[in-house]
Design a protein around this motif. Structure first.
Motif, PDB file in Angstrom:
ATOM      1  N   TYR A 134      29.853  20.185   3.842  1.00  0.00           N
ATOM      2  CA  TYR A 134      29.377  19.850   2.500  1.00  0.00           C
ATOM      3  C   TYR A 134      30.053  20.747   1.467  1.00  0.00           C
ATOM      4  O   TYR A 134      30.382  20.308   0.358  1.00  0.00           O
ATOM      5  CB  TYR A 134      27.859  20.014   2.429  1.00  0.00           C
ATOM      6  N   ALA A 159      33.510  16.978   4.125  1.00  0.00           N
ATOM      7  CA  ALA A 159      33.056  15.634   3.771  1.00  0.00           C
ATOM      8  C   ALA A 159      33.819  15.198   2.525  1.00  0.00           C
ATOM      9  O   ALA A 159      33.697  15.825   1.476  1.00  0.00           O
ATOM     10  CB  ALA A 159      31.554  15.642   3.507  1.00  0.00           C
ATOM     11  N   GLN A 161      34.903  11.430   2.134  1.00  0.00           N
ATOM     12  CA  GLN A 161      34.921   9.977   1.980  1.00  0.00           C
ATOM     13  C   GLN A 161      33.513   9.423   2.151  1.00  0.00           C
ATOM     14  O   GLN A 161      32.620  10.106   2.651  1.00  0.00           O
ATOM     15  CB  GLN A 161      35.835   9.339   3.039  1.00  0.00           C
ATOM     16  N   THR A 162      33.311   8.185   1.741  1.00  0.00           N
ATOM     17  CA  THR A 162      32.034   7.522   2.007  1.00  0.00           C
ATOM     18  C   THR A 162      31.995   7.070   3.466  1.00  0.00           C
ATOM     19  O   THR A 162      33.019   7.030   4.149  1.00  0.00           O
ATOM     20  CB  THR A 162      31.835   6.322   1.081  1.00  0.00           C
ATOM     21  N   TRP A 163      30.795   6.724   3.940  1.00  0.00           N
ATOM     22  CA  TRP A 163      30.612   6.320   5.321  1.00  0.00           C
ATOM     23  C   TRP A 163      29.637   5.163   5.370  1.00  0.00           C
ATOM     24  O   TRP A 163      28.960   4.837   4.388  1.00  0.00           O
ATOM     25  CB  TRP A 163      30.136   7.497   6.172  1.00  0.00           C
ATOM     26  N   GLU A 164      29.545   4.515   6.536  1.00  0.00           N
ATOM     27  CA  GLU A 164      28.790   3.268   6.664  1.00  0.00           C
ATOM     28  C   GLU A 164      27.296   3.465   6.881  1.00  0.00           C
ATOM     29  O   GLU A 164      26.486   2.666   6.431  1.00  0.00           O
ATOM     30  CB  GLU A 164      29.360   2.425   7.824  1.00  0.00           C
ATOM     31  N   ASP A 166      23.323   4.684   6.943  1.00  0.00           N
ATOM     32  CA  ASP A 166      22.327   4.969   5.913  1.00  0.00           C
ATOM     33  C   ASP A 166      21.882   6.433   6.011  1.00  0.00           C
ATOM     34  O   ASP A 166      22.134   7.115   7.003  1.00  0.00           O
ATOM     35  CB  ASP A 166      21.127   4.034   6.116  1.00  0.00           C
ATOM     36  N   ARG A 234      21.916  16.329   0.232  1.00  0.00           N
ATOM     37  CA  ARG A 234      22.407  15.400   1.255  1.00  0.00           C
ATOM     38  C   ARG A 234      22.173  13.960   0.831  1.00  0.00           C
ATOM     39  O   ARG A 234      23.033  13.087   1.058  1.00  0.00           O
ATOM     40  CB  ARG A 234      21.700  15.704   2.578  1.00  0.00           C
ATOM     41  N   LYS A 238      26.768  10.865  -0.719  1.00  0.00           N
ATOM     42  CA  LYS A 238      27.671   9.728  -0.531  1.00  0.00           C
ATOM     43  C   LYS A 238      28.089   9.118  -1.863  1.00  0.00           C
ATOM     44  O   LYS A 238      29.278   8.824  -2.078  1.00  0.00           O
ATOM     45  CB  LYS A 238      27.043   8.669   0.370  1.00  0.00           C
ATOM     46  N   GLU A 239      27.147   8.926  -2.768  1.00  0.00           N
ATOM     47  CA  GLU A 239      27.500   8.327  -4.062  1.00  0.00           C
ATOM     48  C   GLU A 239      28.317   9.282  -4.923  1.00  0.00           C
ATOM     49  O   GLU A 239      29.178   8.850  -5.703  1.00  0.00           O
ATOM     50  CB  GLU A 239      26.236   7.876  -4.800  1.00  0.00           C
ATOM     51  N   ARG A 242      31.729   8.943  -3.609  1.00  0.00           N
ATOM     52  CA  ARG A 242      32.278   7.655  -4.054  1.00  0.00           C
ATOM     53  C   ARG A 242      32.880   7.772  -5.454  1.00  0.00           C
ATOM     54  O   ARG A 242      33.943   7.205  -5.745  1.00  0.00           O
ATOM     55  CB  ARG A 242      31.191   6.577  -4.020  1.00  0.00           C
ATOM     56  N   HIS A 271      37.120  11.003   7.479  1.00  0.00           N
ATOM     57  CA  HIS A 271      37.235  11.887   6.318  1.00  0.00           C
ATOM     58  C   HIS A 271      38.646  12.446   6.112  1.00  0.00           C
ATOM     59  O   HIS A 271      39.324  12.096   5.150  1.00  0.00           O
ATOM     60  CB  HIS A 271      36.195  13.008   6.416  1.00  0.00           C
TER      61      HIS A 271
END
Length: 316
Positions: A134, A159, A161-164, A166, A234, A238-239, A242, A271
């Motif tokens: 992070y 970290a 990139q975004t990831w799939e 949830d 955390r 992700k956003e 993005r 990543h």
């Protein structure tokens, strides 16, 4: 499995709130007595910032990952690197002894602003910045938002990139409306074995270095305030990534990327492989068989990457 047990403990604790709050307060007091501040404090815009500093030479800022604190670096990196660098390690907001930034967590961009200004006030105008996990996302935010405050970038299992998948249920609970009740329950009732298992999991497939689990001060991360801050960070990561990805092409400093091929926490292919293509002056070093903690299990490779970044930036 570890997070499922913590979730169960959270809901068990909700049934005995008074006892849970008392025990959580006691655990916090004991944690802070056992692991007091190990560095100094700096005030930046009304925000207290805890840091350690050692050595002389080109400035090197170290940014720790999630669920941790600057003790990850004082285990051995600060002393080792201080032979060649002026090393500064910060506690990120809400972790260790740097208080949270408000009630809504702190974005990677807000953290980068705080830490870069903290470094500037310590006289490190354009340091070499190293971030792990992070902390790597925070270091990237530093590079894209404050290009005039950085000379080079080293990323360890970052970290980026975004990831799939949830957000895990554990973080949904601890960052959500139930957090103020659930987090003290986790703090109060989490067994020592769960903490040790979590540390072992983050190091796998390598063993945890002898003495690390005692040094890191894991009970500090189990304070309700830190559980909440970590979860909010955390939940938003992700956003925030993005929004940052389209700006990687603007990074115009030397970048060294190190990532273990056996990292199951932040995947190499998800990543660092794409990041190597997105930053024109990036160099990716894949560490065969290494997990998520290269700063402790691939020390020669990490130190060499720091030296390369410093030379490429004209700092050495």
């Amino acid at each position: 499995m570890i997070y499922n047990l913590l979730i169960a403990l959270a809901f068990l604790g909700l049934s005995s709130c008074a006892v849970t709050q008392w025990k959580a307060t006691r655990e916090t007091t004991e944690a802070e007595a056992a692991y007091p501040p190990s560095g100094d404090f700096l005030e930046v815009g009304g925000q207290r910032l805890h840091y350690v500093e050692a050595g002389s030479g080109p400035p090197l800022v170290l940014i720790h990952g999630a669920s941790g604190n600057l003790r990850d670096w004082t285990f051995d990196a600060v002393e080792r690197l201080s032979d060649d660098y002026r090393v500064i390690a910060f506690d990120r907001p809400g972790l260790g002894y740097t208080p949270p930034l408000g009630d809504d967590g702190a974005t990677i961009f807000e953290q980068a602003e705080l830490l870069s200004e903290g470094a500037r006030r310590l006289g490190a105008e354009r340091p070499l910045v190293l971030g792990q996990s992070y902390g790597g996302a925070v270091a990237l935010a530093w590079a894209v938002n404050h290009p005039d405050r950085i000379s080079a970038l080293v990323l360890l299992a970052a970290a980026s990139q975004t990831w799939e998948t949830d957000l895990p249920t554990y973080y949904k609970i601890t960052s959500g409306p139930l957090g103020p009740l659930a987090n003290p329950a986790i703090s109060a009732w989490a067994p020592e074995g769960v903490v040790q298992d979590a540390i072992a999991e983050i190091f796998a497939p390598q063993p945890v270095p002898e003495g690390y689990a005692t040094h890191i001060g894991a009970p500090l991360t189990l304070r309700p305030e830190s559980i909440r801050a970590n979860a909010l960070q955390r939940a938003g990561l992700k956003e925030e990534i993005r929004a940052m990805v389209p700006r990687y092409g603007d990074i115009d400093v030397p970048v060294e990327i190190l990532h273990g091929s056996a990292d199951t926490t932040v995947g190499l292919q998800i990543h660092s492989v794409p990041l190597d293509e997105q930053i024109r002056d990036a160099r990716l070093t894949v560490l065969p068989g290494v997990g998520h903690m290269p700063q402790h299990v691939a020390i020669p490779e990490v130190d060499a990457a720091i030296d390369r970044a410093a030379r490429r930036a004209g700092l050495r």
